[in-house]
Design a protein around this motif. Sequence first.
Motif, PDB file in Angstrom:
ATOM      1  N   GLN A  68     -27.734  40.785  31.722  1.00 37.42           N
ATOM      2  CA  GLN A  68     -26.680  40.999  30.727  1.00 37.42           C
ATOM      3  C   GLN A  68     -26.615  39.891  29.673  1.00 37.42           C
ATOM      4  O   GLN A  68     -26.580  40.182  28.465  1.00 37.42           O
ATOM      5  CB  GLN A  68     -25.319  41.149  31.431  1.00 37.42           C
ATOM      6  N   PRO A  69     -26.564  38.606  30.070  1.00 40.86           N
ATOM      7  CA  PRO A  69     -26.476  37.556  29.037  1.00 40.86           C
ATOM      8  C   PRO A  69     -27.656  37.562  28.066  1.00 40.86           C
ATOM      9  O   PRO A  69     -27.483  37.297  26.862  1.00 40.86           O
ATOM     10  CB  PRO A  69     -26.438  36.264  29.865  1.00 40.86           C
ATOM     11  N   THR A 175     -28.724  34.195  45.778  1.00 39.82           N
ATOM     12  CA  THR A 175     -29.490  34.843  44.713  1.00 39.82           C
ATOM     13  C   THR A 175     -28.874  34.586  43.352  1.00 39.82           C
ATOM     14  O   THR A 175     -29.577  34.251  42.383  1.00 39.82           O
ATOM     15  CB  THR A 175     -29.566  36.361  44.964  1.00 39.82           C
ATOM     16  N   VAL A 176     -27.549  34.737  43.260  1.00 38.23           N
ATOM     17  CA  VAL A 176     -26.868  34.541  41.975  1.00 38.23           C
ATOM     18  C   VAL A 176     -26.985  33.096  41.512  1.00 38.23           C
ATOM     19  O   VAL A 176     -27.304  32.825  40.340  1.00 38.23           O
ATOM     20  CB  VAL A 176     -25.389  34.961  42.088  1.00 38.23           C
ATOM     21  N   ALA A 312     -24.690  33.550  25.526  1.00 36.04           N
ATOM     22  CA  ALA A 312     -25.361  33.945  26.761  1.00 36.04           C
ATOM     23  C   ALA A 312     -25.246  32.850  27.804  1.00 36.04           C
ATOM     24  O   ALA A 312     -25.017  33.113  28.999  1.00 36.04           O
ATOM     25  CB  ALA A 312     -26.822  34.277  26.489  1.00 36.04           C
ATOM     26  N   PHE A 313     -25.378  31.592  27.349  1.00 40.14           N
ATOM     27  CA  PHE A 313     -25.312  30.476  28.283  1.00 40.14           C
ATOM     28  C   PHE A 313     -23.918  30.349  28.886  1.00 40.14           C
ATOM     29  O   PHE A 313     -23.768  30.140  30.102  1.00 40.14           O
ATOM     30  CB  PHE A 313     -25.691  29.180  27.559  1.00 40.14           C
ATOM     31  N   VAL A 314     -22.882  30.451  28.054  1.00 37.73           N
ATOM     32  CA  VAL A 314     -21.508  30.365  28.560  1.00 37.73           C
ATOM     33  C   VAL A 314     -21.233  31.493  29.546  1.00 37.73           C
ATOM     34  O   VAL A 314     -20.570  31.303  30.573  1.00 37.73           O
ATOM     35  CB  VAL A 314     -20.498  30.391  27.396  1.00 37.73           C
ATOM     36  N   SER A 315     -21.771  32.667  29.238  1.00 40.23           N
ATOM     37  CA  SER A 315     -21.595  33.795  30.153  1.00 40.23           C
ATOM     38  C   SER A 315     -22.263  33.518  31.499  1.00 40.23           C
ATOM     39  O   SER A 315     -21.693  33.779  32.557  1.00 40.23           O
ATOM     40  CB  SER A 315     -22.178  35.063  29.529  1.00 40.23           C
ATOM     41  N   LEU A 316     -23.471  32.970  31.463  1.00 43.45           N
ATOM     42  CA  LEU A 316     -24.166  32.632  32.709  1.00 43.45           C
ATOM     43  C   LEU A 316     -23.418  31.549  33.478  1.00 43.45           C
ATOM     44  O   LEU A 316     -23.249  31.624  34.706  1.00 43.45           O
ATOM     45  CB  LEU A 316     -25.587  32.153  32.403  1.00 43.45           C
ATOM     46  N   GLN A 317     -22.988  30.512  32.739  1.00 43.72           N
ATOM     47  CA  GLN A 317     -22.284  29.415  33.400  1.00 43.72           C
ATOM     48  C   GLN A 317     -21.001  29.906  34.057  1.00 43.72           C
ATOM     49  O   GLN A 317     -20.639  29.477  35.148  1.00 43.72           O
ATOM     50  CB  GLN A 317     -21.997  28.319  32.380  1.00 43.72           C
TER      51      GLN A 317
END
Length: 610
Positions: A68-69, A175-176, A312-317
């Motif tokens: 998604q990100p 995994t996440v 995308a990075f903020v979403s992953l973090q």
Amino acid sequence: MSDSHQYKSSGESGRSGRDPGNKRADRAQLEAKPVSLRRIARLFAPYRARLLLVVALIVVSSVIGLAQPFLVKHVIDTALPEGDTALLMLCVAAMVLVAIASAALGVAQTLISTEIGQRVMHRLRTDLFGHLQRQSLDFFTRTRGGEVQSRMVNDIGSMQSVVTSTATSIAANVTVVAGTVVAMMALNWRLALISMVVLPPAVWTTRKVAQMRYAVTSQRQARMADLHVQVEEGLSVSGILLTKTLGAAPALAARFEQTSHDLVGLEVRSQLAGRWRMATMQVVFAAVPAALYLAAGFPATSGALTIGTLVAFVSLQGSLFRPLMGLLNVGVDVTSSLALFSRIFEYLDLPVEIDDPASPVPLGEARGEVVFDEVGFSYDGSHPVLEDISLRVPAGGSLALVGATGSGKSTLAGMVARLHDPTSGRVTIDGIDLRDLDLADLAANVGMVTQETYLLHASVRDNLRHARPEASDAEIEAAARAARIHDLIVELPDGYDTLVGSRGHRFSGGEQQRLAIARTLLRDPRVLVLDEATSALDNTTEREVQAALDRLAEGRTTITIAHRLSTVRDADQIAVLDRGRVVEVGSHEELLLRGGAYADLVRGGLTVAA
């Protein structure tokens, strides 16, 4: 990947259904009764393939969710600025497909893992129930009330959620976390390092607040348990009877009020602690992205960072914090899981003191001769309850046991039904040691009515049929007539289909006894043991029931414990027990002529307690 799937096992206490304040109790349980992981693995061995499928679904779902990100990055950096409608449509379609795939995989994983957990719990439940049914009466007399039910219902119920969640949460969170860290490094290694520096103090702060909440919650749960006990003891049928007869209502009300008052303060503290935890998490969720935005504004740390990459990075973090917390709480989850298994295995490992023999001797059509051959018995191995008792009851004969409280009458009579086994000597039917008989064979030939009548919360008919499920309605009515209870039953609102009620409190003590007698007579046993079976009856009713028992005792071996002269005087032989020994044996007339212990009991009215 949706939050509901990704974070379903993030370490929150509510997930397993067990209060985190139980951690000390869980550790103490494991220290007392260690659990073999190999033994737990054997429970899941039949489902090995499906377990591997669950893990595969979790890994695939977690990996798909990480897409998604990157899709968002392409939308912001390329599709929107360049007006690339085709790319935009492709990315949006991919986002929808990722969400659908994650949801579908989550449903499949939940279905399979829940089914596995339920099947394992079903096996444990049935094994435990069957094993406990084989325990001796001594086990249930020394076990705290409600403990068996707690382990059967609460512990196994909690195990289902723990079993299906702990392993899957570990797989999902690992995994996440691993995938997210790799993805963050791929997007921007500088921001990834900043996240790694910021996360540890944020996690530490959250865990400290959680520990504070756990301590308060533990106290609240303890007081809540006290409240439940007071409700159960004070508002049950037996509790109300006791309260009203003792005039204890004001004291119980004051005690309940104090416990409820204590809960007010604990509940406020618990809610406040919970609010502090949520506030801390909100600060973390706000502070970490803020630090990333700040770092993105400096050339030294941004590294020509694009807007899409930053989003995308903020979403992953943001998706890293909860699974990381879940992994840090794995120790608590595993301890809870093992403690639950330990409590169940502790009961499953109990030795069966009274069990079927390896090679049972068939009894066949029993004549009913009962012999006590130098019988001795002790509950603890050092204080004898019975010593060197030898008695013979011919087939179709009758024996009455009398004596003072604690003389061993009920223990001796209970041996005929193998409620206890002698520690020395033996008890036989038709010359066969009871320990050599199949328990079902023994139960088919020995019927027992005790002084404590227990009726099921079911209809009158079902209570009677409990003794012999295949009995016809005509046979049930014949047994009720013999016990002089049929006329009363047919006058009930629904006759034999009338609900007995909790523990039979709808009926008087005498009526309960007659129902118990009818239930035993329905089995038509060759040997009948009556342990104060008429103790709750008035004189008129007792005479009626005794007359019925006398007729039914013809051709049947009967062993009776009673404190009324009218009940024992017609017995073929009477044995007088004193401190676990037989001091006199003979008929009513013979013992009176001797002028010994029995004569003393008769002169005293023979009102001897069981």
